[in-house]
Design a protein around this motif. Sequence first.
Motif, PDB file in Angstrom:
ATOM      1  N   ASP A 114      16.335   0.467   1.739  1.00  0.00           N
ATOM      2  CA  ASP A 114      16.164  -0.659   0.818  1.00  0.00           C
ATOM      3  C   ASP A 114      15.045  -1.571   1.324  1.00  0.00           C
ATOM      4  N   ILE A 115      14.429  -2.278   0.405  1.00  0.00           N
ATOM      5  CA  ILE A 115      13.302  -3.153   0.758  1.00  0.00           C
ATOM      6  C   ILE A 115      13.587  -4.555   0.240  1.00  0.00           C
ATOM      7  N   SER A 126      17.684   1.780  -3.022  1.00  0.00           N
ATOM      8  CA  SER A 126      17.834   3.221  -3.183  1.00  0.00           C
ATOM      9  C   SER A 126      19.106   3.468  -3.996  1.00  0.00           C
ATOM     10  N   LEU A 127      19.035   4.328  -5.005  1.00  0.00           N
ATOM     11  CA  LEU A 127      20.234   4.626  -5.793  1.00  0.00           C
ATOM     12  C   LEU A 127      21.246   5.404  -4.957  1.00  0.00           C
ATOM     13  N   ASN A 128      20.775   6.182  -4.031  1.00  0.00           N
ATOM     14  CA  ASN A 128      21.647   6.884  -3.093  1.00  0.00           C
ATOM     15  C   ASN A 128      22.016   5.897  -1.990  1.00  0.00           C
ATOM     16  N   ARG A 129      23.213   5.344  -2.035  1.00  0.00           N
ATOM     17  CA  ARG A 129      23.585   4.287  -1.087  1.00  0.00           C
ATOM     18  C   ARG A 129      23.760   4.814   0.333  1.00  0.00           C
ATOM     19  N   ALA A 130      23.760   6.128   0.503  1.00  0.00           N
ATOM     20  CA  ALA A 130      23.731   6.676   1.851  1.00  0.00           C
ATOM     21  C   ALA A 130      22.368   6.446   2.499  1.00  0.00           C
ATOM     22  N   THR A 137      23.789  -6.569  -1.767  1.00  0.00           N
ATOM     23  CA  THR A 137      22.901  -7.695  -2.031  1.00  0.00           C
ATOM     24  C   THR A 137      23.257  -8.888  -1.171  1.00  0.00           C
ATOM     25  N   SER A 138      24.507  -8.976  -0.715  1.00  0.00           N
ATOM     26  CA  SER A 138      24.928 -10.141   0.060  1.00  0.00           C
ATOM     27  C   SER A 138      24.589 -10.007   1.546  1.00  0.00           C
ATOM     28  N   GLY A 191       0.778  -1.232   0.000  1.00  0.00           N
ATOM     29  CA  GLY A 191       0.000   0.000   0.000  1.00  0.00           C
ATOM     30  C   GLY A 191       0.806   1.276   0.000  1.00  0.00           C
ATOM     31  N   ASP A 192       2.135   1.192   0.217  1.00  0.00           N
ATOM     32  CA  ASP A 192       2.991   2.374   0.179  1.00  0.00           C
ATOM     33  C   ASP A 192       3.711   2.450  -1.166  1.00  0.00           C
ATOM     34  N   ILE A 193       3.948   3.669  -1.641  1.00  0.00           N
ATOM     35  CA  ILE A 193       4.524   3.877  -2.973  1.00  0.00           C
ATOM     36  C   ILE A 193       5.988   4.277  -2.854  1.00  0.00           C
ATOM     37  N   PHE A 194       6.834   3.649  -3.710  1.00  0.00           N
ATOM     38  CA  PHE A 194       8.271   3.915  -3.685  1.00  0.00           C
ATOM     39  C   PHE A 194       8.810   4.009  -5.107  1.00  0.00           C
ATOM     40  N   CYS A 195       9.887   4.774  -5.244  1.00  0.00           N
ATOM     41  CA  CYS A 195      10.695   4.761  -6.463  1.00  0.00           C
ATOM     42  C   CYS A 195      12.004   4.081  -6.090  1.00  0.00           C
ATOM     43  N   LYS A 196      12.293   2.911  -6.701  1.00  0.00           N
ATOM     44  CA  LYS A 196      13.457   2.117  -6.319  1.00  0.00           C
ATOM     45  C   LYS A 196      14.029   1.391  -7.541  1.00  0.00           C
TER      46      LYS A 196
END
Length: 255
Positions: free
Chosen positions: A223-224, A214-218, A252-253, A195-200
């Motif tokens: 991340d989901i 997230s493209l901004n790794r800071a 990713t690991s 139900g929540d909207i994200f750009c990822k």
Amino acid sequence: MTFGERVRERRGELKMTRAALAAQLGVTVSAVSNYETGVSFPKEEILLRLFDSLRVDPNTLFQDSYQDGQLILTGAERQLLEDLRTLPPTSRVAVRAMVDALCACQEEAETFSLSPADFRQIPLYRTPAAAGYTSPAFGEDFDYIPVTDQVPPGAEFAVRIQGDSMRPYIEDGSIAYVNRDPLQNGDVGIFCVDGDIFCKQYYKDPSGAVFLFSLNRACSDADILLTPNSGRSLTCFGRVILHAPPLPGKETSRW
């Protein structure tokens, strides 16, 4: 006989061309063709003008579509409704949003001539969340913007991004152009998660787990991760037209 067939029959009785009817309705000739072939159905205000233009009682056009005051569904429509009822509430919201977006595109095609291309417009949603609203409000949640040379070819709608989790590739307040092409690993998309909207940025591993980065790794804490058995819902509203960076490696690991 269907609604569209009755419209075509009545137009023929009046010896009226599609172009003449389209002019009276304020739509394109292709829109009239779509009404008659069942591809689309006129909006309420156009429907009222249609009754006047064809000089016909509404019951005449709808007599085979209703029985005892109830709308008669085709087999395909009933199956679609049954499938919709099996979906969880969050997925139903996603389906509703997709239908609204398709209706908006159809409305655009009926209202604006798509030739020349300068007249084409796409909806600009003011926030990523607005792209997922069940019923976005025109002028409040989105506006139509003209397709110019600055708009990437193939863009179907646009979203104004909020926050810095996608910097420096998508700045806070900037516009992301979106289409509905199939998503590939590494693509950036507009997603609905529970139900929540994200750009990822999207990645699906061989086990079926989905990572949204997230493209901004800071901002990696945003991340989901959705595992196959998590029970969480995921819907993609579209692919952002963007040359995205490579997928995160070390992150990713750590899942």
